[in-house]
Design a protein around this motif. Structure first.
Motif, PDB file in Angstrom:
ATOM      1  N   VAL A  96       0.854  -1.202   0.000  1.00  0.00           N
ATOM      2  CA  VAL A  96       0.000   0.000   0.000  1.00  0.00           C
ATOM      3  C   VAL A  96       0.883   1.242   0.000  1.00  0.00           C
ATOM      4  O   VAL A  96       0.668   2.185  -0.775  1.00  0.00           O
ATOM      5  CB  VAL A  96      -0.966   0.021   1.203  1.00  0.00           C
ATOM      6  CG1 VAL A  96      -1.636   1.382   1.345  1.00  0.00           C
ATOM      7  CG2 VAL A  96      -2.020  -1.066   1.064  1.00  0.00           C
ATOM      8  N   GLY A  99       2.404   1.692  -3.323  1.00  0.00           N
ATOM      9  CA  GLY A  99       1.439   2.292  -4.249  1.00  0.00           C
ATOM     10  C   GLY A  99       1.371   3.806  -4.092  1.00  0.00           C
ATOM     11  O   GLY A  99       1.302   4.543  -5.077  1.00  0.00           O
ATOM     12  N   TYR A 103       2.267   6.599  -6.904  1.00  0.00           N
ATOM     13  CA  TYR A 103       1.384   7.711  -7.236  1.00  0.00           C
ATOM     14  C   TYR A 103       2.155   9.032  -7.243  1.00  0.00           C
ATOM     15  O   TYR A 103       2.057   9.835  -8.175  1.00  0.00           O
ATOM     16  CB  TYR A 103       0.218   7.778  -6.247  1.00  0.00           C
ATOM     17  CG  TYR A 103      -0.572   9.053  -6.376  1.00  0.00           C
ATOM     18  CD1 TYR A 103      -1.515   9.206  -7.380  1.00  0.00           C
ATOM     19  CD2 TYR A 103      -0.347  10.135  -5.518  1.00  0.00           C
ATOM     20  CE1 TYR A 103      -2.228  10.388  -7.522  1.00  0.00           C
ATOM     21  CE2 TYR A 103      -1.047  11.313  -5.659  1.00  0.00           C
ATOM     22  CZ  TYR A 103      -1.985  11.434  -6.657  1.00  0.00           C
ATOM     23  OH  TYR A 103      -2.671  12.618  -6.798  1.00  0.00           O
ATOM     24  N   PHE A 115      -3.036  -0.888  -5.468  1.00  0.00           N
ATOM     25  CA  PHE A 115      -4.096  -0.789  -4.460  1.00  0.00           C
ATOM     26  C   PHE A 115      -5.167  -1.863  -4.684  1.00  0.00           C
ATOM     27  O   PHE A 115      -5.635  -2.491  -3.741  1.00  0.00           O
ATOM     28  CB  PHE A 115      -4.739   0.600  -4.463  1.00  0.00           C
ATOM     29  CG  PHE A 115      -3.801   1.720  -4.113  1.00  0.00           C
ATOM     30  CD1 PHE A 115      -2.845   1.569  -3.111  1.00  0.00           C
ATOM     31  CD2 PHE A 115      -3.861   2.933  -4.771  1.00  0.00           C
ATOM     32  CE1 PHE A 115      -1.976   2.611  -2.778  1.00  0.00           C
ATOM     33  CE2 PHE A 115      -3.006   3.983  -4.446  1.00  0.00           C
ATOM     34  CZ  PHE A 115      -2.055   3.811  -3.451  1.00  0.00           C
ATOM     35  N   ASP A 116      -5.526  -2.074  -5.953  1.00  0.00           N
ATOM     36  CA  ASP A 116      -6.533  -3.100  -6.265  1.00  0.00           C
ATOM     37  C   ASP A 116      -6.028  -4.501  -5.913  1.00  0.00           C
ATOM     38  O   ASP A 116      -6.770  -5.315  -5.358  1.00  0.00           O
ATOM     39  CB  ASP A 116      -6.926  -3.044  -7.735  1.00  0.00           C
ATOM     40  CG  ASP A 116      -7.776  -1.827  -8.084  1.00  0.00           C
ATOM     41  OD1 ASP A 116      -8.276  -1.147  -7.163  1.00  0.00           O
ATOM     42  OD2 ASP A 116      -7.937  -1.559  -9.291  1.00  0.00           O
ATOM     43  N   ARG A 119      -6.034  -4.903  -2.146  1.00  0.00           N
ATOM     44  CA  ARG A 119      -7.399  -5.059  -1.639  1.00  0.00           C
ATOM     45  C   ARG A 119      -7.898  -6.482  -1.857  1.00  0.00           C
ATOM     46  O   ARG A 119      -8.445  -7.114  -0.949  1.00  0.00           O
ATOM     47  CB  ARG A 119      -8.337  -4.054  -2.302  1.00  0.00           C
ATOM     48  CG  ARG A 119      -9.741  -4.090  -1.692  1.00  0.00           C
ATOM     49  CD  ARG A 119     -10.702  -3.180  -2.405  1.00  0.00           C
ATOM     50  NE  ARG A 119     -10.941  -3.756  -3.716  1.00  0.00           N
ATOM     51  CZ  ARG A 119     -11.286  -3.058  -4.787  1.00  0.00           C
ATOM     52  NH1 ARG A 119     -11.421  -1.768  -4.715  1.00  0.00           N
ATOM     53  NH2 ARG A 119     -11.507  -3.638  -5.938  1.00  0.00           N
ATOM     54  N   ALA A 134      -6.268  -0.195   1.438  1.00  0.00           N
ATOM     55  CA  ALA A 134      -5.987  -0.214   0.000  1.00  0.00           C
ATOM     56  C   ALA A 134      -7.124   0.428  -0.786  1.00  0.00           C
ATOM     57  O   ALA A 134      -6.886   1.211  -1.713  1.00  0.00           O
ATOM     58  CB  ALA A 134      -5.749  -1.649  -0.468  1.00  0.00           C
ATOM     59  N   MET A 137      -6.964   4.178  -0.201  1.00  0.00           N
ATOM     60  CA  MET A 137      -5.900   4.821  -0.984  1.00  0.00           C
ATOM     61  C   MET A 137      -6.276   4.891  -2.466  1.00  0.00           C
ATOM     62  O   MET A 137      -6.012   5.889  -3.133  1.00  0.00           O
ATOM     63  CB  MET A 137      -4.578   4.080  -0.792  1.00  0.00           C
ATOM     64  CG  MET A 137      -3.988   4.213   0.596  1.00  0.00           C
ATOM     65  SD  MET A 137      -3.687   5.929   1.096  1.00  0.00           S
ATOM     66  CE  MET A 137      -2.462   6.421  -0.117  1.00  0.00           C
ATOM     67  N   GLY A 138      -6.913   3.830  -2.980  1.00  0.00           N
ATOM     68  CA  GLY A 138      -7.391   3.867  -4.361  1.00  0.00           C
ATOM     69  C   GLY A 138      -8.441   4.950  -4.554  1.00  0.00           C
ATOM     70  O   GLY A 138      -8.439   5.673  -5.556  1.00  0.00           O
ATOM     71  N   THR A 141      -6.766   8.385  -4.408  1.00  0.00           N
ATOM     72  CA  THR A 141      -6.059   8.608  -5.675  1.00  0.00           C
ATOM     73  C   THR A 141      -7.050   9.029  -6.746  1.00  0.00           C
ATOM     74  O   THR A 141      -6.818   9.996  -7.481  1.00  0.00           O
ATOM     75  CB  THR A 141      -5.306   7.331  -6.098  1.00  0.00           C
ATOM     76  OG1 THR A 141      -4.364   7.004  -5.078  1.00  0.00           O
ATOM     77  CG2 THR A 141      -4.570   7.528  -7.408  1.00  0.00           C
ATOM     78  N   ARG A 154     -13.796   1.994  -6.162  1.00  0.00           N
ATOM     79  CA  ARG A 154     -12.800   1.515  -5.206  1.00  0.00           C
ATOM     80  C   ARG A 154     -13.359   1.451  -3.785  1.00  0.00           C
ATOM     81  O   ARG A 154     -13.037   0.557  -3.032  1.00  0.00           O
ATOM     82  CB  ARG A 154     -11.561   2.435  -5.206  1.00  0.00           C
ATOM     83  CG  ARG A 154     -10.786   2.457  -6.514  1.00  0.00           C
ATOM     84  CD  ARG A 154     -10.511   1.052  -6.990  1.00  0.00           C
ATOM     85  NE  ARG A 154      -9.789   0.935  -8.220  1.00  0.00           N
ATOM     86  CZ  ARG A 154     -10.343   0.854  -9.436  1.00  0.00           C
ATOM     87  NH1 ARG A 154     -11.634   0.961  -9.582  1.00  0.00           N
ATOM     88  NH2 ARG A 154      -9.602   0.670 -10.499  1.00  0.00           N
TER      89      ARG A 154
END
Length: 178
Positions: A96, A99, A103, A115-116, A119, A134, A137-138, A141, A154
């Motif tokens: 995470v 990720g 980003y 992130f996907d 998760r 996760a 965070m997605g 983002t 997400r």
């Protein structure tokens, strides 16, 4: 400190840093967390892998809050250490943070993919905390990219299933999904 054991002092500093970096709004103090991590770094550099991993993972989590790439870079060392240890939950936490680093380096699609993946993997092992982080965070983002549909994709499944959907409220995401 009274016992004079530098390794235990550094471990306590690392834990205090984590408490200030990852706490609730009342005890979050990013500057204090950074100071504790910096104080612990030298002594823990030669410590057992688990202590090093904890330091770097928590420092990377500080980077998620501070948006500082120098702190997010600790995710790379955290991932290296947690992978060597084989601790799934810690590996997912490191990913995470990685990720988030991606980003901030401009690797947007790669960050969302990480992130996907985290998760999905976290849900598979029943780690609700990592799955929620996760997804969060997605969603963040996606929100920063001004893509509310991506944010909904997400966050909605996690907010529906997560035991504490109000945890996303301080960032103003949950109300936008209703």
């Amino acid at each position: 400190e009274e016992a004079g054991d530098p390794l235990e002092i550094a471990t306590a500093q690392s834990r205090l840093g984590a408490a200030h970096a990852n706490g609730n709004l009342r005890n979050t103090n990013l500057a204090k967390a950074r100071d504790y991590f910096q104080a612990a770094e030298f002594c823990l550099s030669g410590a057992a892998m688990a202590r090093q991993a904890a330091l770097h993972l928590n420092w990377a989590r500080l980077g998620i809050s501070s948006f500082r790439i120098d702190e997010l870079c600790h995710s790379e060392r955290a991932l290296e250490l947690t992978s060597a240890m084989g601790k799934d939950s810690l590996i997912l936490g490191s990913r995470v943070a990685l990720g988030a680093l991606m980003y901030h380096r401009g690797e947007i699609a790669g960050a969302i993919q990480v992130f996907d993946e985290v998760r999905t993997a976290a849900r598979a092992i029943g780690d609700v905390g990592q799955a929620g982080l996760a997804a969060f965070m997605g969603g963040i983002t996606a929100q920063r990219l001004c893509d509310p549909l991506l944010a909904v994709e997400r966050l909605r499944p996690e907010l529906d299933d997560w035991p504490a959907p109000a945890a996303a409220a301080p960032w103003g995401i949950a109300p936008r999904l209703i």
